[in-house]
Design a protein around this motif. Structure first.
Motif, short mmCIF file in Angstrom:
data_model
loop_
_atom_site.label_atom_id
_atom_site.label_comp_id
_atom_site.label_asym_id
_atom_site.label_seq_id
_atom_site.Cartn_x
_atom_site.Cartn_y
_atom_site.Cartn_z
N GLU A 210 -19.38 -0.01 54.55
CA GLU A 210 -19.91 0.59 55.76
C GLU A 210 -20.62 1.91 55.49
O GLU A 210 -21.61 2.26 56.16
N ASN A 211 -20.15 2.65 54.51
CA ASN A 211 -20.76 3.95 54.19
C ASN A 211 -22.20 3.81 53.72
O ASN A 211 -22.98 4.77 53.79
N TRP A 212 -22.58 2.62 53.25
CA TRP A 212 -23.95 2.41 52.79
C TRP A 212 -24.96 2.53 53.93
O TRP A 212 -26.13 2.84 53.69
N ILE A 213 -24.53 2.27 55.15
CA ILE A 213 -25.46 2.34 56.28
C ILE A 213 -25.97 3.77 56.44
O ILE A 213 -27.19 4.02 56.45
N LYS A 214 -25.05 4.72 56.55
CA LYS A 214 -25.46 6.12 56.69
C LYS A 214 -26.11 6.65 55.42
O LYS A 214 -27.08 7.40 55.47
N GLU A 215 -25.57 6.23 54.28
CA GLU A 215 -26.13 6.70 53.01
C GLU A 215 -27.58 6.26 52.88
O GLU A 215 -28.44 7.04 52.46
N ALA A 216 -27.86 5.03 53.24
CA ALA A 216 -29.23 4.51 53.16
C ALA A 216 -30.15 5.30 54.08
O ALA A 216 -31.24 5.73 53.67
N GLN A 217 -29.72 5.51 55.31
CA GLN A 217 -30.57 6.22 56.26
C GLN A 217 -30.76 7.68 55.88
O GLN A 217 -31.83 8.25 56.13
N GLN A 218 -29.77 8.27 55.25
CA GLN A 218 -29.92 9.64 54.76
C GLN A 218 -30.97 9.72 53.65
O GLN A 218 -31.58 10.76 53.44
N LYS A 219 -31.16 8.60 52.95
CA LYS A 219 -32.15 8.54 51.88
C LYS A 219 -33.47 7.96 52.37
O LYS A 219 -34.33 7.56 51.59
N ASN A 220 -33.63 7.91 53.70
CA ASN A 220 -34.84 7.39 54.33
C ASN A 220 -35.11 5.94 54.00
O ASN A 220 -36.27 5.50 53.92
N LEU A 221 -34.04 5.18 53.79
CA LEU A 221 -34.13 3.74 53.64
C LEU A 221 -33.80 3.08 54.97
O LEU A 221 -32.94 3.56 55.72
N THR A 222 -34.45 1.97 55.26
CA THR A 222 -34.10 1.21 56.45
C THR A 222 -32.93 0.28 56.14
O THR A 222 -32.72 -0.11 54.99
N VAL A 223 -32.19 -0.08 57.19
CA VAL A 223 -31.04 -0.98 57.05
C VAL A 223 -31.27 -2.20 57.94
O VAL A 223 -31.38 -2.09 59.15
#
Length: 261
Positions: A210-223
């Motif tokens: 689940e932490n990958w969702i916020k981590e991705a968005q913090q890195k300007n990646l879409t989910v």
């Protein structure tokens, strides 16, 4: 005068608020999985299912692309359709395959030409890894990117693949391309390092990480996440503000978003 000016500004902002709310819209966007087929009667991966997704107002419509024996790009989810092995068949043999609505098995060229008649629904092109060799997967990738460029579709076409080498090849061929990875074992950090647009992982992967969702968005990646057909899982993903949900039930998800859940 100052109080009058302040009152005018407040009234102006109040009048603009509904418009701002309408244009902003919900954060999560709907991707129709293989087009809108389940509730429309259109075959999966058909031009008809794309047209239905466009009519619904889906943000995107996903489809799958293979390479024939004579290097023609065609749409199908599976490597074998109606008993015909796509990678061992010629374009002429594949053109004889008829879908349930009478439509011929679409070529990528025909599909893109139809999709590019509009500019609202994005075309999410999944490059299917070859069963024959890595070289054929990369050849498919090159031809697909070249065709998108030839038809001037770069602004509307996104790419996804389970093959990480394919994802990287797309970026090498078109650095501006939006490319997301499907397989699920790469961390957001690695995707960001390699310049990908986002992750597009199965719901089970995001439930476990689940932490990958916020981590991705913090890195300007879409989910993006797939394939979400149950209300409970739709709600779970919406609560976590994923960017996209890929679903066989676009009508249901669109209704949920419109109703504000």
């Amino acid at each position: 005068m100052k109080r009058t000016g302040l009152l005018t500004a407040i009234l102006l902002m109040a009048s603009l608020f509904p418009v701002m709310a309408q244009t902003q819209g919900p954060k999560t966007k709907v991707i129709a999985h293989r087009g809108a087929w389940k509730n429309t009667g259109a075959p999966q991966n058909s031009i008809a299912s794309l047209q239905e997704a466009i009519k619904l107002g889906c943000f995107g419509s996903e489809f799958d692309v293979h390479l024939s024996a004579d290097s023609v790009l065609v749409l199908s989810h599976d490597h074998v359709i109606q008993g015909v092995d796509i990678e061992k068949a010629t374009a002429a043999q594949l053109a004889a395959v008829k879908l349930s609505n009478g439509e011929s098995l679409p070529t990528l060229e025909a599909f893109l030409k139809e999709g590019l008649k509009q500019s609202k629904t994005r075309l999410v092109l999944e490059i299917k890894a070859s069963k024959v060799s890595k070289e054929r997967s990369l050849a498919l990738t090159t031809k697909a990117v070249q065709m998108v460029k030839a038809l001037k579709g770069q602004a509307l076409v996104d790419y996804i693949s389970f093959d990480y080498d394919v994802c990287k090849r797309v970026k090498a061929l078109d650095p501006s391309a939006k490319v997301a990875y499907l397989n699920g074992e790469k961390s957001p950090e690695q995707l960001a390092e390699d310049g990908l647009y986002g992750l597009d992982y199965h719901q089970s992967v995001l439930k476990k990480n689940e932490n990958w969702i916020k981590e991705a968005q913090q890195k300007n990646l879409t989910v993006n996440t797939w394939t979400i057909n149950q209300r409970e899982m739709m709600d779970w993903m919406l609560e976590r503000n994923v960017d996209f949900i890929t679903t066989d039930e676009p009508e249901q998800l669109l209704n949920i978003l419109k109703s504000g859940r």
